[in-house]
Design a protein around this motif. Sequence first.
Motif, PDB file in Angstrom:
ATOM      1  N   UNK A   1       0.837  -1.204   0.000  1.00 14.90           N
ATOM      2  CA  UNK A   1       0.000   0.000   0.000  1.00 14.90           C
ATOM      3  C   UNK A   1       0.875   1.258   0.000  1.00 14.90           C
ATOM      4  N   UNK A   2       1.967   1.209   0.757  1.00  9.87           N
ATOM      5  CA  UNK A   2       2.891   2.345   0.801  1.00  9.87           C
ATOM      6  C   UNK A   2       3.529   2.627  -0.548  1.00  9.87           C
ATOM      7  N   UNK A   3       3.882   1.574  -1.275  1.00  6.96           N
ATOM      8  CA  UNK A   3       4.482   1.748  -2.603  1.00  6.96           C
ATOM      9  C   UNK A   3       3.489   2.393  -3.569  1.00  6.96           C
ATOM     10  N   UNK A   4       2.241   1.971  -3.501  1.00  2.00           N
ATOM     11  CA  UNK A   4       1.202   2.544  -4.371  1.00  2.00           C
ATOM     12  C   UNK A   4       0.967   3.998  -3.991  1.00  2.00           C
ATOM     13  N   UNK A   5       0.834   4.267  -2.687  1.00  2.00           N
ATOM     14  CA  UNK A   5       0.598   5.633  -2.205  1.00  2.00           C
ATOM     15  C   UNK A   5       1.754   6.546  -2.597  1.00  2.00           C
ATOM     16  N   UNK A   6       2.974   6.051  -2.484  1.00  2.00           N
ATOM     17  CA  UNK A   6       4.160   6.842  -2.815  1.00  2.00           C
ATOM     18  C   UNK A   6       4.141   7.291  -4.284  1.00  2.00           C
ATOM     19  N   UNK A   7       3.655   6.431  -5.163  1.00  2.00           N
ATOM     20  CA  UNK A   7       3.623   6.747  -6.596  1.00  2.00           C
ATOM     21  C   UNK A   7       2.728   7.951  -6.895  1.00  2.00           C
ATOM     22  N   UNK A   8       1.632   8.107  -6.140  1.00  2.00           N
ATOM     23  CA  UNK A   8       0.663   9.164  -6.419  1.00  2.00           C
ATOM     24  C   UNK A   8       0.674  10.285  -5.380  1.00  2.00           C
ATOM     25  N   UNK A   9       1.294  10.059  -4.237  1.00  2.00           N
ATOM     26  CA  UNK A   9       1.349  11.081  -3.184  1.00  2.00           C
ATOM     27  C   UNK A   9      -0.030  11.416  -2.643  1.00  2.00           C
ATOM     28  N   UNK A  10      -0.199  12.692  -2.298  1.00  2.00           N
ATOM     29  CA  UNK A  10      -1.471  13.158  -1.720  1.00  2.00           C
ATOM     30  C   UNK A  10      -2.606  13.155  -2.740  1.00  2.00           C
ATOM     31  N   UNK A  11      -2.278  12.921  -3.966  1.00  2.00           N
ATOM     32  CA  UNK A  11      -3.239  12.882  -5.072  1.00  2.00           C
ATOM     33  C   UNK A  11      -4.156  11.657  -4.965  1.00  2.00           C
ATOM     34  N   UNK A  12      -3.769  10.692  -4.099  1.00  2.00           N
ATOM     35  CA  UNK A  12      -4.478   9.421  -3.988  1.00  2.00           C
ATOM     36  C   UNK A  12      -4.833   9.123  -2.549  1.00  2.00           C
ATOM     37  N   UNK A  13      -6.070   8.679  -2.358  1.00  2.00           N
ATOM     38  CA  UNK A  13      -6.516   8.186  -1.053  1.00  2.00           C
ATOM     39  C   UNK A  13      -6.844   6.709  -1.216  1.00  2.00           C
ATOM     40  N   UNK A  14      -6.197   5.871  -0.396  1.00 11.57           N
ATOM     41  CA  UNK A  14      -6.418   4.429  -0.426  1.00 11.57           C
ATOM     42  C   UNK A  14      -7.091   3.988   0.874  1.00 11.57           C
ATOM     43  N   UNK A  15      -8.087   3.150   0.761  1.00 11.37           N
ATOM     44  CA  UNK A  15      -8.745   2.545   1.916  1.00 11.37           C
ATOM     45  C   UNK A  15      -8.864   1.060   1.619  1.00 11.37           C
ATOM     46  N   UNK A  16      -8.337   0.225   2.496  1.00  8.51           N
ATOM     47  CA  UNK A  16      -8.437  -1.216   2.282  1.00  8.51           C
ATOM     48  C   UNK A  16      -9.409  -1.821   3.280  1.00  8.51           C
ATOM     49  N   UNK A  17     -10.330  -2.626   2.768  1.00  9.54           N
ATOM     50  CA  UNK A  17     -11.302  -3.349   3.580  1.00  9.54           C
ATOM     51  C   UNK A  17     -11.229  -4.807   3.158  1.00  9.54           C
ATOM     52  N   UNK A  18     -10.435  -5.595   3.886  1.00  9.30           N
ATOM     53  CA  UNK A  18     -10.185  -6.991   3.543  1.00  9.30           C
ATOM     54  C   UNK A  18      -9.613  -7.073   2.127  1.00  9.30           C
ATOM     55  N   UNK A  19     -10.344  -7.715   1.202  1.00  8.50           N
ATOM     56  CA  UNK A  19      -9.845  -7.869  -0.168  1.00  8.50           C
ATOM     57  C   UNK A  19     -10.353  -6.790  -1.116  1.00  8.50           C
ATOM     58  N   UNK A  20     -10.842  -5.689  -0.588  1.00 12.36           N
ATOM     59  CA  UNK A  20     -11.298  -4.574  -1.422  1.00 12.36           C
ATOM     60  C   UNK A  20     -10.439  -3.356  -1.150  1.00 12.36           C
ATOM     61  N   UNK A  21      -9.977  -2.755  -2.243  1.00  8.71           N
ATOM     62  CA  UNK A  21      -9.167  -1.552  -2.149  1.00  8.71           C
ATOM     63  C   UNK A  21      -9.957  -0.407  -2.770  1.00  8.71           C
ATOM     64  N   UNK A  22     -10.296   0.577  -1.950  1.00 10.44           N
ATOM     65  CA  UNK A  22     -11.035   1.749  -2.425  1.00 10.44           C
ATOM     66  C   UNK A  22     -10.039   2.815  -2.867  1.00 10.44           C
ATOM     67  N   UNK A  23     -10.260   3.317  -4.074  1.00  9.59           N
ATOM     68  CA  UNK A  23      -9.385   4.313  -4.685  1.00  9.59           C
ATOM     69  C   UNK A  23     -10.149   5.619  -4.820  1.00  9.59           C
ATOM     70  N   UNK A  24      -9.537   6.715  -4.382  1.00  4.72           N
ATOM     71  CA  UNK A  24     -10.099   8.051  -4.574  1.00  4.72           C
ATOM     72  C   UNK A  24      -8.967   8.951  -5.040  1.00  4.72           C
TER      73      UNK A  24
END
Length: 141
Positions: free
Chosen positions: A108-131
Amino acid sequence: MAKYQLDAGVQGESFCFDYTHYLSASCKKRWSFIDAIYGVMPIFGIVTKTPPVHSHTHQEQLKALALQVLSTQVNDETNIIRLIALAEQQGIFRFEIRLPYALEKGQLGAIQHEFGDHLSLQQHDERLSIQLTTIPEIPAA
């Protein structure tokens, strides 16, 4: 990453992308030389490939492009980063990804790092919410 304006018709929509389905389809796919190049150097696939003409919605275009760009030859973080970049190009700024397993904090950190504050990630078990949010354009001087 590229900067895109929100499309009023798309920003309110939300859908779920089944990542497992695309990994399965990718395993069955017959690879051409060009597909192999796109798999190794995804920027070519993201920039040069165009969605099929028969795709009418942004979601359909994203799904068609995902089949071309996602690969079992790279790790999940890279595929998810590619998928988010494709979604942004299609004007999709909110969606979910159904995964075969929950991602680890490092992934999750690697994905967040790629987009910075431009991306909000929320993980709920096997679902990843992207904003995704737009980055304000800096006016040319």
